[in-house]
Scaffold this motif. Structure first.
Motif, short mmCIF file in Angstrom:
data_model
loop_
_atom_site.label_atom_id
_atom_site.label_comp_id
_atom_site.label_asym_id
_atom_site.label_seq_id
_atom_site.Cartn_x
_atom_site.Cartn_y
_atom_site.Cartn_z
N UNK A 553 0.81 -1.22 0.00
CA UNK A 553 0.00 0.00 0.00
C UNK A 553 0.85 1.27 0.00
N UNK A 554 1.85 1.35 0.87
CA UNK A 554 2.68 2.55 0.95
C UNK A 554 3.38 2.81 -0.39
N UNK A 555 3.86 1.73 -1.01
CA UNK A 555 4.55 1.87 -2.29
C UNK A 555 3.63 2.32 -3.41
N UNK A 556 2.37 1.85 -3.42
CA UNK A 556 1.42 2.26 -4.45
C UNK A 556 1.08 3.74 -4.32
N UNK A 557 0.87 4.21 -3.09
CA UNK A 557 0.60 5.64 -2.89
C UNK A 557 1.81 6.47 -3.33
N UNK A 558 3.01 6.00 -3.01
CA UNK A 558 4.22 6.71 -3.43
C UNK A 558 4.30 6.79 -4.95
N UNK A 559 3.97 5.68 -5.61
CA UNK A 559 4.02 5.65 -7.07
C UNK A 559 3.02 6.63 -7.69
N UNK A 560 1.81 6.66 -7.14
CA UNK A 560 0.79 7.59 -7.65
C UNK A 560 1.26 9.03 -7.52
N UNK A 561 1.82 9.38 -6.36
CA UNK A 561 2.27 10.76 -6.13
C UNK A 561 3.42 11.12 -7.06
N UNK A 562 4.38 10.20 -7.22
CA UNK A 562 5.52 10.47 -8.11
C UNK A 562 5.05 10.70 -9.55
N UNK A 563 4.08 9.91 -10.00
CA UNK A 563 3.58 10.08 -11.37
C UNK A 563 2.88 11.43 -11.54
N UNK A 564 2.24 11.91 -10.48
CA UNK A 564 1.58 13.21 -10.54
C UNK A 564 2.59 14.35 -10.58
N UNK A 565 3.63 14.23 -9.79
CA UNK A 565 4.64 15.30 -9.72
C UNK A 565 5.52 15.32 -10.96
N UNK A 566 5.87 14.12 -11.43
CA UNK A 566 6.78 14.02 -12.57
C UNK A 566 6.23 12.99 -13.55
N UNK A 567 5.27 13.36 -14.37
CA UNK A 567 4.55 12.40 -15.22
C UNK A 567 5.44 11.59 -16.14
#
Length: 716
Positions: A553-567
């Motif tokens: 779960x923590x890794x999936x949230x991190x991945x979502x945020x990274x994709x938003x910041x740096x698509x």
């Protein structure tokens, strides 16, 4: 197995009587004890942090306890302190550290060694309780000793032992032990353990010609047993190519140096196992103890038999507790088709390690006896006479039972324990991966409680591993077990069926708060699994997005945020400054989600996300839940100044990713609870055999020595 509670008893007693704590908690002795225990453990963890990384925030202790070498640990001395301290704080790993740290922060200042306002602040020591702080500093420098066990032999008189009457109940067997028995066995109530290991275990170099001499000796000894293993012939065909560091290549050699870890590689049937067996014989005849790990029980018994009864080297297989099951395996492989002397009633030498003879049965005063493998060797007990019972219903059982866990007077001479006596005096221990990890050292051998992994480390001069790739696979299965969540015999299904069986019977034996929480967690897990399965089956692109890499779960949230910041992170070259800024931004946004990640269905900690999570697993409209999540996503993006490149299209994808992340967080949180508490509810028999690899996990004592058990990871 380690003594990890005595260190805080003095501090614990002082805290329990502290008027500030009593006034804060109220007149509840159980709650006072719980909070006092929490204080000393949290402060020990904070002292560890103060010692090795004083500028790091208090939340960092969570990472130190995970077992991975955190960047703040700048040298080996600090890493050693961490490993020692982890013994004391194993039950405060992961989310438990965060929860307990939150509770510690809320306690009155007058109770605490450390001033702390939030988890992300470095702890600061106060002037109060300086002696307590010094005690903590002393503790983190000490490795806890092993727990000690004492053998107390039963005296003459009437004794009782429990036996299985049926699947759900026990019966009592009366036993009369006479003074004559005590006198006859009193002279042999000890076994002298043979020690070979010195404090220093230096490297040793063996000339290959010396091994050929040993191989010829082995063949000569085996001739008398009509065994033709041709050790000398097979070993003479082996050629050693040794790695030369300066040349960065292999060169032919005739000497083998054993220093720390050595890997011997080669093609199939080139003589690797032959070399290991000759090495074991070569050192054992010099009275150096060797441990040899092989793939299975049959191989273990066969090799131990070969060394002890054919090569005349004291040896013993290291076996688990299921002696009847092991005998069945050995019988099929070794004993069924033995020679004429066996068919005529002779006894194969390996039977001495599987004897079902129990001298105590002769003194049982009823016809009911125990089964093979369930002998009451260390569990004889007595009862007080009726007139000594207090009559207090609460204490009646403790008043009635005295002298529990006494040992049978035949223990040191019993045929059933011949294997234990051989272990104490052998120069060769032959183990399997399971016995290496799980089997406790017999009480006859060591008074300390430990498994054979530690005994091998402490008492053996050499450890050889045959078929290392197969052994590694078994180690992986023990330390990183895997289970399917969705299939015919999946873990969740099995747990559900066992719970249903219990609920179909009388529930009084399962009426406990832990059981209620366990059933509730199982319900959340099933709901989350069903919703995730539905979501992934409807959105194939989401399956491709997840890929084949394990996730949590923590890794999936991190991945979502990274994709938003740096698509387009794969196509854009960023400077180190930009990367660091992005990392800080990701951490800042993740910090907003900490309450939800810690407890996804707790409204006080999780806020609006908790409501969305509750709706996501409730029966109802999935479309409405998606609409609510989309509203939350828009607010989340605005609050964090994140703009989507294609708002209409991207918001739909983001909404479904967030819905998946919400469901995954629920699954992650409650699945961990189920797995961690399988042992706690395992005394209810229906749950004992749900899954061996999860219930019978390696001892927690192993975790401080390495990176420990892997965290819970999921695959799509």
């Amino acid at each position: 197995m380690r003594e990890t509670s005595s260190w805080y008893q003095g501090l614990f007693e002082i805290l329990k009587n502290d008027s500030t704590l009593i006034n804060f908690v109220g007149d509840n002795s159980r709650e006072i004890s719980r909070v006092a225990r929490l204080i000393v453990h949290i402060e020990l963890g904070l002292t560890l942090l103060q010692t090795i990384a004083p500028k790091e925030p208090a939340i960092t202790v969570r990472h130190l306890l995970s077992g991975y070498r955190f960047p703040a640990i700048d040298n080996d001395d600090n890493w050693l302190i961490v490993r020692k301290t982890r013994f004391y704080l194993l039950r405060y790993k992961g989310k438990r550290w965060l929860d307990c740290l939150d509770e510690y922060i809320q306690l009155p200042k007058d109770l605490k060694v450390y001033h702390l306002t939030e988890q992300n602040s470095p702890p600061m020591t106060s002037d109060s309780y300086h002696q307590r702080f010094l005690n903590y500093q002393q503790i983190i420098q000490q490795t806890p000793s092993h727990q000690e066990r004492q053998i107390e032999i039963a005296t003459a008189g009437h004794w009782l032992a429990k036996v299985d009457e049926n699947e759900h109940s026990f019966g009592e067997v009366p036993i009369l032990i006479s003074q004559e028995i005590i006198d006859a066995t009193s002279q042999s109530q000890s076994v002298n353990f043979v020690r070979t290991r010195q404090a220093e275990n230096p490297a040793i170099t063996i000339n290959f010609n010396d091994l050929l001499v040993s191989a010829r000796e082995m063949d000569e000894r085996l001739e008398g047993h009509r065994i033709n293993n041709n050790y000398h012939q097979r070993l003479s065909q082996v050629e050693l190519d040794l790695y030369h560091e300066n040349l960065d290549d292999f060169v032919r050699g005739d000497c083998l140096t054993l220093d720390k870890i050595l890997h011997i590689v080669g093609l199939l049937n080139v003589g690797k196992s032959t070399l290991l067996e000759v090495l074991t014989y070569h050192f054992a005849k010099q009275k150096k103890r060797c441990a040899l790990i092989v793939n299975d029980v049959v191989s273990s018994v066969q090799l131990a038999y070969l060394f002890k009864h054919c090569l005349e080297i004291p040896a013993a297989p290291i076996l688990g507790r299921d002696r009847p099951g092991q005998l069945k395996k050995v019988y099929e492989a070794m004993l069924r088709n033995q020679g004429e002397e066996i068919l005529a009633g002779g006894t194969h030498p390996v039977y001495e390690w599987f004897s079902n003879q129990c001298p105590l049965i002769s003194f049982v005063e009823t016809e009911i006896i125990w089964e093979f493998g369930k002998e009451p060797c260390h569990s004889l007990y007595q009862k007080n006479s009726p007139h000594n019972i207090t009559g207090n219903a609460e204490n009646e059982e403790s008043d009635r039972l005295i002298n529990k866990n006494k040992t049978c007077p035949f223990y040191y001479v019993c045929p059933r324990h011949k294997l234990e006596r051989d272990i104490a005096t052998s120069y060769v221990w032959v183990l399997t991966p399971a016995s290496f990890i799980h089997t406790p050292v017999p009480l006859m051998v060591f008074s300390e409680k430990m498994k054979f992994a530690e005994a091998v480390y402490r008492e053996c001069d050499f450890l050889f591993v045959d078929e290392a790739d197969r052994v590694q696979v078994q180690f992986d299965e023990h330390f990183s077990p895997s289970q399917e969540l969705v299939s015919t015999n999946a873990f969740v299904n099995q747990v559900g069926m066992k719970i249903a069986n219990i609920n179909n019977s009388e529930r009084s034996h399962a009426a406990s708060r832990l059981w209620v929480n366990f059933m509730g967690a199982n319900s959340y897990v099933n709901n989350a699994v069903n919703n995730i399965y539905y979501l992934l089956s409807q959105e194939i692109w989401l399956v491709k997005w997840l890929g084949k890499i394990p996730f949590y779960s923590y890794g999936i949230w991190t991945r979502i945020i990274r994709e938003l910041i740096q698509p387009d992170s794969d196509n854009v070259e960023l400077s180190i400054v930009e990367l660091r800024n992005n990392d800080r931004r990701v951490k800042h946004i993740l910090r907003q989600l900490q309450g939800f990640l810690k407890n996804p269905l707790n409204r006080r900690q999780s806020g609006e996300l908790s409501n969305l999570a509750d709706d996501a697993i409730k029966p109802g409209s999935n479309r409405q839940n998606l609409e609510d999540i989309q509203v939350w996503c828009n607010e989340w993006l605005n609050n964090n100044n994140i703009a989507l490149e294609n708002p209409e299209e991207d918001i739909e994808w983001l909404t479904k990713k967030v819905q998946f992340a919400i469901l995954l967080t629920i699954l992650d949180h409650y699945l961990i609870f189920l797995v961690d508490n399988l042992n706690s509810v395992g005394n209810i028999r229906e749950l004992e055999n749900v899954t061996y690899s999860l219930v019978n996990r390696p001892p927690l004592d192993y975790l401080p020595k390495n990176c420990g058990l892997n965290p819970l990871l999921l695959r799509g």
